[in-house]
Design an enzyme around this catalytic site. Structure first.
Site, mmCIF file in Angstrom:
data_model
loop_
_atom_site.group_PDB
_atom_site.id
_atom_site.type_symbol
_atom_site.label_atom_id
_atom_site.label_comp_id
_atom_site.label_asym_id
_atom_site.label_seq_id
_atom_site.Cartn_x
_atom_site.Cartn_y
_atom_site.Cartn_z
ATOM 1 N N SER A 149 0.823 -1.204 0.000
ATOM 2 C CA SER A 149 0.000 0.000 0.000
ATOM 3 C C SER A 149 0.862 1.261 0.000
ATOM 4 O O SER A 149 1.620 1.484 -0.925
ATOM 5 C CB SER A 149 -0.968 -0.037 1.187
ATOM 6 O OG SER A 149 -1.921 0.985 1.106
ATOM 7 N N GLU A 400 -11.395 7.373 8.703
ATOM 8 C CA GLU A 400 -10.735 8.671 8.606
ATOM 9 C C GLU A 400 -9.384 8.606 7.917
ATOM 10 O O GLU A 400 -8.866 9.612 7.447
ATOM 11 C CB GLU A 400 -10.625 9.300 10.005
ATOM 12 C CG GLU A 400 -9.352 9.059 10.785
ATOM 13 C CD GLU A 400 -9.085 7.617 11.149
ATOM 14 O OE1 GLU A 400 -7.941 7.312 11.514
ATOM 15 O OE2 GLU A 400 -9.998 6.764 11.052
#
Length: 573
Positions: A149, A400
């Site tokens: 990632s 978030e």
């Protein structure tokens, strides 16, 4: 040198298929570097709900070809034991643009096909959401993505999706881990991919697979155009990752033609040469895309992280500068936008305990239901799947940390469909003569100005156990705010100020959540492995008629500063 250690290293060297890591280990062995070798062989890179992630290097504590092969053998054995027709349903494998990802993915395919499991392997790099999509599309038994990632260049990882298309959760993580431990003591099956193809065990996923995902985005009911896209322009960066081709394609399909990609960051590059840390949340990571936005005076500066499962955006301000939206702001904007267009039977949205409480308030005002889970998309999606009913279908979820899921085509965060949805939201606002900032202010005026902050506190080795202390001496006030309730997730119990209790429907976790008067909230997550705790804060300021955005924000920031300071001072040290 320790004889047991020397035996471990020699055993590993006999099995290691990679000349590079073999040479590194042999050099350390020749130099009798017992300290380095002890560290490398002190255990095993742990397999958890995020799969594997670690620095690439030799030995069982790092990411390398032998660890990938052993992990895959363990996963394959677990799938066969747990899932009916796992071998014929097969596993889909994709990989990102990091240096080792291609060979790790091919090794995984060779192990699974040797175990009799059909493998669908992408012919080129693929965004992580495409693999999650592929698990559902092919009704596969599982999916594997080789990706780290947005971690630094020296990292790589191994992410697993279960048959439902979502990331694995307990008990599958520990079940797979046990099988990996077993596999590491045995010979690992391996089949050359040419032989696997000849035996119909390997199916190459070519461009038509990528186009199927693209068509899925184009036809998704949640991503239909509600306004003229011509008014939206944006700069885009793939951040040296794998998102550019698909991001540009899905934006083009949706009618967004004013798209300017950052050329220096468009192609996959495992060295990530133009960013210190390839994470859009990190300072400086968005510099080039904001510069591109300024050059073309676009409305938005957008980014995907290197595997394109996250989405970040900076929006042009009235002063022609660009300001990043927080993950919470993007989440509530997308949630509100999608809910205003969703049919009556599709009004289920989700968020996590550490994300803003604002989405739940917006959902309530729009007669929708909002669920809250532990941190992580593995929880958001698995619980979202379980909560779906005929008259209450899943619509949207976010956390978030820049993760968003729009609709149920992908049961994981998807930065590509989120990019399209956000551009469509902006098109609708533009048609109404509004900006993103106008819309946020409108939401804040209705529900209160929500400000969120996170603080990580490094503690001294002799500091008392924070969680234990807070449970023993529960606070009745925090920073002059009365505590209305405390959720202790380790006990799945909510305790109210009057002593009444209620059971919480969340998995057990070492987390304390304090809900305070005036809508304030603090979440404490003590670390069980290092002297550190994370605290998540939220303050809510009512916006009066005379308030401007600036005055409400200033008041919220002052309240937040005092809140954090008082709370941290109250913790034992």
């Amino acid at each position: 040198m320790n004889i047991h250690l020397q035996h471990q290293v020699n055993q590993w060297l006999q099995q290691d298929p990679d000349p590079s890591t073999q040479a590194q280990l042999q050099t350390l062995l020749d130099n009798q570097d017992e300290t380095a070798l002890t560290t490398m062989f002190s255990g095993r890179l742990s397999f958890g709900t995020a799969g594997l992630r670690g620095i690439v290097g030799p030995g069982p504590m790092a990411m390398n070809r032998l660890v990938v092969r052993q992990t895959t053998a363990g996963l394959g054995a677990y799938l066969i034991s747990q899932i009916s027709y796992a071998a014929t349903r097969g596993v889909i494998i994709g990989y990102d643009g990091r240096h080792d990802s291609y060979v790790f993915a091919h090794d995984a395919a060779s192990v699974l096909t040797a175990m009799g499991i059909t493998v669908r392997l992408t012919t080129q790099v693929a965004a992580t959401p495409l693999v999650a999509f592929g698990v559902k599309h092919f009704n596969a038994a599982a999916g594997i993505v080789i990706t780290a990632s947005h971690n630094p260049p020296q990292y790589n990882g191994y992410k697993v999706y279960w048959e439902n298309g979502a990331q694995i959760i307990p008990p599958h993580d520990s079940g797979i881990a046990a099988r990996i431990t077993q596999a590491a003591t045995q010979a690992i099956p391996f089949m050359e991919l040419s032989a696997a193809k000849a035996q119909d065990k390997l199916i190459w996923l070519k461009d038509d697979f990528y186009q199927t995902y693209r068509q899925g985005v184009q036809s998704a009911s949640e991503l239909q155009q509600h306004a003229d896209p011509k008014g939206v322009s944006l700069a885009y960066t793939a951040m040296h990752g794998v998102g550019a081709n698909m991001a540009e394609a899905v934006l083009h399909d949706a009618g967004f033609k004013q798209v300017y990609s950052v050329a220096a960051q468009r192609e996959p590059d495992g060295d990530f040469p133009t960013v210190n840390f390839p994470n859009p949340e990190e300072k400086g990571a968005m510099d080039l895309v904001i510069a591109e936005a300024k050059k073309h005076q676009t409305m938005l500066a957008c980014a995907n992280d290197p595997d394109a499962d996250r989405f970040a955006v900076a929006v042009r301000t009235a002063g022609n500068n660009y300001k990043m939206l927080t993950g919470d702001q993007v989440g509530v904007l997308l949630g509100e936008y999608l809910l205003t267009h969703a049919p009556a039977h599709q009004r289920l949205v989700g968020t996590t305990i550490v994300s803003s409480s604002l989405l739940s308030k917006v959902a309530q005002s729009l007669h929708a239901s909002c669920y809250t889970t532990l941190t992580g998309f593995k929880w958001l999606m698995n619980i979202g799947i379980n909560k779906c009913e005929a008259d209450n279908q899943f619509l949207f979820a976010y956390e978030e940390a820049l993760g968003y899921t729009v609709g149920s085509m992908v049961w994981d965060k998807d930065g590509l469909s989120a990019l399209v949805a956000f551009a469509q939201l902006c098109a609708e606002l533009t048609e109404k003569g509004q900006t993103v900032w106008d819309k946020l202010e409108q939401i804040y005026r209705q529900h209160g100005f929500h400000l969120n902050a996170q603080v990580s506190i490094a503690l001294k080795p002799d500091t008392p156990n924070i969680g234990e202390h807070l449970r023993q001496y529960p606070p009745t006030t925090i920073a002059d705010y009365a505590v209305l309730s405390c959720d202790d997730l380790s006990q799945s119990l909510r305790t109210f100020a009057n002593g009444a209790t209620a059971v919480i429907d969340l998995p057990k976790s070492d987390v304390l959540i304090y809900c305070l008067e005036n809508g304030a909230r603090v979440i404490v997550r003590p670390s069980g492995t290092e002297p550190k705790i994370k605290c998540y804060y939220e303050v809510v300021e009512t916006m009066n008629v005379t308030d401007t955005w600036e005055s409400a924000q200033q008041r919220a920031e002052q309240a937040m500063t005092l809140f954090i300071s008082a709370h941290q001072a109250s913790l034992p040290n």
